[in-house]
Scaffold this active site. Sequence first.
Site, PDB file in Angstrom:
ATOM      1  N   ARG A  17       0.846  -1.194   0.000  1.00  0.00           N
ATOM      2  CA  ARG A  17       0.000   0.000   0.000  1.00  0.00           C
ATOM      3  C   ARG A  17       0.877   1.238   0.000  1.00  0.00           C
ATOM      4  NH1 ARG A  17      -3.044  -3.565   3.206  1.00  0.00           N
ATOM      5  NH2 ARG A  17      -5.218  -3.743   2.557  1.00  0.00           N
ATOM      6  N   GLY A  18       0.440   2.241  -0.736  1.00  0.00           N
ATOM      7  CA  GLY A  18       1.164   3.503  -0.787  1.00  0.00           C
ATOM      8  C   GLY A  18       0.220   4.657  -0.606  1.00  0.00           C
ATOM      9  N   SER A  19       0.760   5.872  -0.727  1.00  0.00           N
ATOM     10  CA  SER A  19      -0.050   7.068  -0.507  1.00  0.00           C
ATOM     11  C   SER A  19      -1.130   7.229  -1.572  1.00  0.00           C
ATOM     12  CB  SER A  19       0.850   8.296  -0.506  1.00  0.00           C
ATOM     13  OG  SER A  19       1.513   8.396  -1.744  1.00  0.00           O
ATOM     14  N   ALA A  20      -0.881   6.701  -2.768  1.00  0.00           N
ATOM     15  CA  ALA A  20      -1.823   6.903  -3.870  1.00  0.00           C
ATOM     16  C   ALA A  20      -2.789   5.736  -4.045  1.00  0.00           C
ATOM     17  CB  ALA A  20      -1.069   7.137  -5.165  1.00  0.00           C
ATOM     18  N   GLY A  21      -2.469   4.591  -3.475  1.00  0.00           N
ATOM     19  CA  GLY A  21      -3.347   3.456  -3.667  1.00  0.00           C
ATOM     20  C   GLY A  21      -2.719   2.146  -3.242  1.00  0.00           C
ATOM     21  N   VAL A  23      -1.252  -1.771  -4.361  1.00  0.00           N
ATOM     22  CA  VAL A  23      -0.670  -2.575  -5.440  1.00  0.00           C
ATOM     23  C   VAL A  23      -1.067  -4.037  -5.243  1.00  0.00           C
ATOM     24  CG1 VAL A  23       1.456  -3.306  -6.578  1.00  0.00           C
ATOM     25  CG2 VAL A  23       1.261  -0.987  -5.668  1.00  0.00           C
ATOM     26  N   LYS A  36      -1.789  -1.326  -9.931  1.00  0.00           N
ATOM     27  CA  LYS A  36      -1.856  -0.261  -8.929  1.00  0.00           C
ATOM     28  C   LYS A  36      -3.241   0.359  -8.983  1.00  0.00           C
ATOM     29  CE  LYS A  36       0.573   3.369  -6.656  1.00  0.00           C
ATOM     30  NZ  LYS A  36       1.926   3.798  -6.288  1.00  0.00           N
ATOM     31  N   ASP A 130       8.884  12.036  -8.753  1.00  0.00           N
ATOM     32  CA  ASP A 130       8.908  11.410  -7.423  1.00  0.00           C
ATOM     33  C   ASP A 130       9.954  10.296  -7.381  1.00  0.00           C
ATOM     34  OD1 ASP A 130       8.109  11.273  -4.767  1.00  0.00           O
ATOM     35  OD2 ASP A 130       6.498   9.838  -5.163  1.00  0.00           O
TER      36      ASP A 130
END
Length: 412
Positions: A17-21, A23, A36, A130
Site C-alpha cells: 500500500r502507498g499514498s496513492a493506492g 498494489v 496499482k 517522485d
Amino acid sequence: MARKIGSRYTANQILGRGSAGTVWLGEGPEGPVAVKLLREDLASDQELVGRFVQERTALLGLEHPNIVSVRDLVVDGNDLALVMDLVRGTDLRTRLDRDKRMAPEAAVAIVADIADGLAAAHAAGVVHRDVKPENVLLDMQGPLGPGGSHRALLTDFGVAKLIDTPRRTRATKIIGTPDYLAPEIVEGLPPRAAVDIYALATVLYELLAGFTPFGGGHPGAVLRRHVTETVAPLPGIPDELWQLLVQCLAKAPASRLRASELGARLRELLPLLVGMAPLDVDEPGVDDDEEEPYEAPSEQPASSAPVRRGAVPLVPGAKPADSNRDTHTSMRVPAPDELAGGARGTARVPRAAGAPRPGSARNRAATRRRRVVVSVAAVVLVAAAGVGTWAATSGDDAGTPQDTKNSAPPSP
C-alpha cells in the site's frame, strides 16, 4: 480475495500500500501483472480521471529496460488502475533498510540504470517527479551487474502528476517527498526534467552515506535546507564522483547534468570504485530547534491511527514496509523570508553524537550557557581574591600589637 479490474484483469493478492493506492498481484491475458489501484477519492475525481486518460498515450509509450512498463490504464466505474509489468525482486528502500548503505560500485551502477531510464522518459516528454528508493525496483531474476548489483527499474511514472491536479493543490502547495524535492519546486516553480536529476543525485548520496543530504527532522526544516544550504562532503569517495554529485545537487536547475549525461558519466567512474567498501560515516543528528510550520493537507482525515506510507513493492512475496520518508506530502510553499531565515552553510555535517550543529539555536544556547558559567566563575574568583586580600590585610593589622608586646624593650 480476488477482484476484477475492468474486463481484462483480476487482482488476486495485495502486495503493498502507498499514498496513492494499493498494489495487487494480478493476472491478465498475457500472464502475471502488477495492478496499482488508485484510492477511491482519486477515482471519484472527474478532473483527475480526464487527466488520467490524457496521460494514457505517454505512459503506455514508455518502453525501456530500466522502466517498469505500464501495459494498460483502466477506468471502470470507481476503479482507476495502472496495469504494469511484474518485477520479481524487491524495492531499493527495503534494500537500504536492511543494509543501511551500499558499496560505491553497486550504488553507482544502480543509479546509472535509473539515469538511463530517466533519459528515455525525458526524451518522451515525461517527468517522473517522485524519484526515491521506494520507486526503484531491483530485478532479482536477471544477471548481476557491477559490484553485485541487480538491474534497477524505475516505477510509478505519472502518479505524482496525476495526483497534482489544480483542484487538489493550489499554487501555494507542493507535492512530493520532502527529502528528494528540488529547490525550484520548494520555491513554487513548475517541475522540469532537472527535478528528477536532483532527486536521483539525492538517492545516490543516500545509497553511499545511509542518509539523505538535506533530510531529517520537520518537513519545513527539510524544505528550507534544500534552498539555503550546501551539501555536506562525503569522506572516502573519489573526487570525480563527489564533483558529479555536487553538480547534480546544484541549486540552479540549468547547472545539473541531463539524465543521459549522468548515466554515461557514472558508468565511466565504475572502474575507480571496484572493491571499495561501503563508507563508514555517521548520520548527523537533527536539532530540536529546526522546526518550520507547514500546512497539513486538508484532504487527509484527522486520525490517531498510524498511516502507512512509503515502499510499494510490485513483487510477489515482498513484505510491505513503512518508510521513514513522507510521500506525496502536500505542504505550504515557504515564504521567501522563511527560507532566507534558515541557517546558511553546509547541511547536516556529521558530528559527534549529541553535539549541536554549528550555528543552530541549540549551539547558540550552549554558547550562552558557557558564557554565563564563565562570567559567574569570574565573579566568584574576583570575590575570592577580594576576601583573601582583606584577610591578609586584617591579619597584619591584628598581629602588630602582639608582636610589640612580646619584643624586648627599646634601649635607653
